[in-house]
Scaffold this motif. Sequence first.
Motif, PDB file in Angstrom:
ATOM      1  N   ARG A  76       0.985  -1.380   0.078  1.00 13.13           N
ATOM      2  CA  ARG A  76      -0.058   0.016  -0.088  1.00 13.13           C
ATOM      3  C   ARG A  76       0.801   1.395  -0.010  1.00 13.13           C
ATOM      4  N   SER A  77       1.795   1.069   0.774  1.00 14.28           N
ATOM      5  CA  SER A  77       2.818   2.443   0.683  1.00 14.28           C
ATOM      6  C   SER A  77       3.560   2.648  -0.240  1.00 14.28           C
ATOM      7  N   ILE A  78       4.064   1.707  -1.104  1.00 17.07           N
ATOM      8  CA  ILE A  78       4.468   1.775  -2.436  1.00 17.07           C
ATOM      9  C   ILE A  78       3.518   2.388  -3.293  1.00 17.07           C
ATOM     10  N   LYS A  79       2.476   1.994  -3.415  1.00 20.07           N
ATOM     11  CA  LYS A  79       1.344   2.402  -4.179  1.00 20.07           C
ATOM     12  C   LYS A  79       1.052   3.702  -4.355  1.00 20.07           C
ATOM     13  N   ALA A  80       1.033   4.222  -2.612  1.00 20.70           N
ATOM     14  CA  ALA A  80       0.881   5.642  -2.311  1.00 20.70           C
ATOM     15  C   ALA A  80       1.747   6.521  -2.982  1.00 20.70           C
ATOM     16  N   LEU A  81       3.173   6.151  -2.686  1.00 15.14           N
ATOM     17  CA  LEU A  81       4.196   6.974  -3.175  1.00 15.14           C
ATOM     18  C   LEU A  81       4.143   7.122  -4.736  1.00 15.14           C
ATOM     19  N   GLU A 113      -0.908   6.100  -6.787  1.00 13.39           N
ATOM     20  CA  GLU A 113      -1.988   4.994  -6.894  1.00 13.39           C
ATOM     21  C   GLU A 113      -2.747   4.985  -5.814  1.00 13.39           C
ATOM     22  N   GLU A 114      -2.546   5.570  -4.651  1.00 13.63           N
ATOM     23  CA  GLU A 114      -3.341   5.285  -3.509  1.00 13.63           C
ATOM     24  C   GLU A 114      -3.318   6.768  -2.697  1.00 13.63           C
TER      25      GLU A 114
END
Length: 147
Positions: A70-75, A78-79
């Motif tokens: 989730r953190s990778i996607k947020a950075l 994507e989230e």
Amino acid sequence: MNFNVLDRSTSIHQNYLIEASAGCGKTFSIENLFIRLLFEGIKVGEILVVTFTKAGAADLRGRIHQNLIRSIKALKGEEQPYDYLQKVLDEGEVEEAIKKLQEAYFYFDTAQVFTIHSFAARTLSKLGFEADVFVHEEQLLSSRERK
């Protein structure tokens, strides 16, 4: 003193006592502290998480793993990022942060998430000689707890 793990201004370099009943966010705090420690340069295998039950350890391991994703996607945009992740975006350190999280994801099998019993057994089996304690691993761990 209030503890908000998501707030970028909350220091993770001091002691906090977090006590709460079920469903109040203890695991949520741990999974986000784990990510924040990775940003401090600590490697995934250097972080120790200890809980009471096998089910709790399995849940923590899974939730930390999902929070890495989730953190990778947020950075990557994507989230929606949590505040401490937004700080990374604001400071322009995104590529380095993503690299740290991807490395943690790659080496996640080295994550140390244990029950109290399995941590003690593992420590005794590795350091028993130095502690002048001779214990066979078979005496310490049941066959289901061996990793």
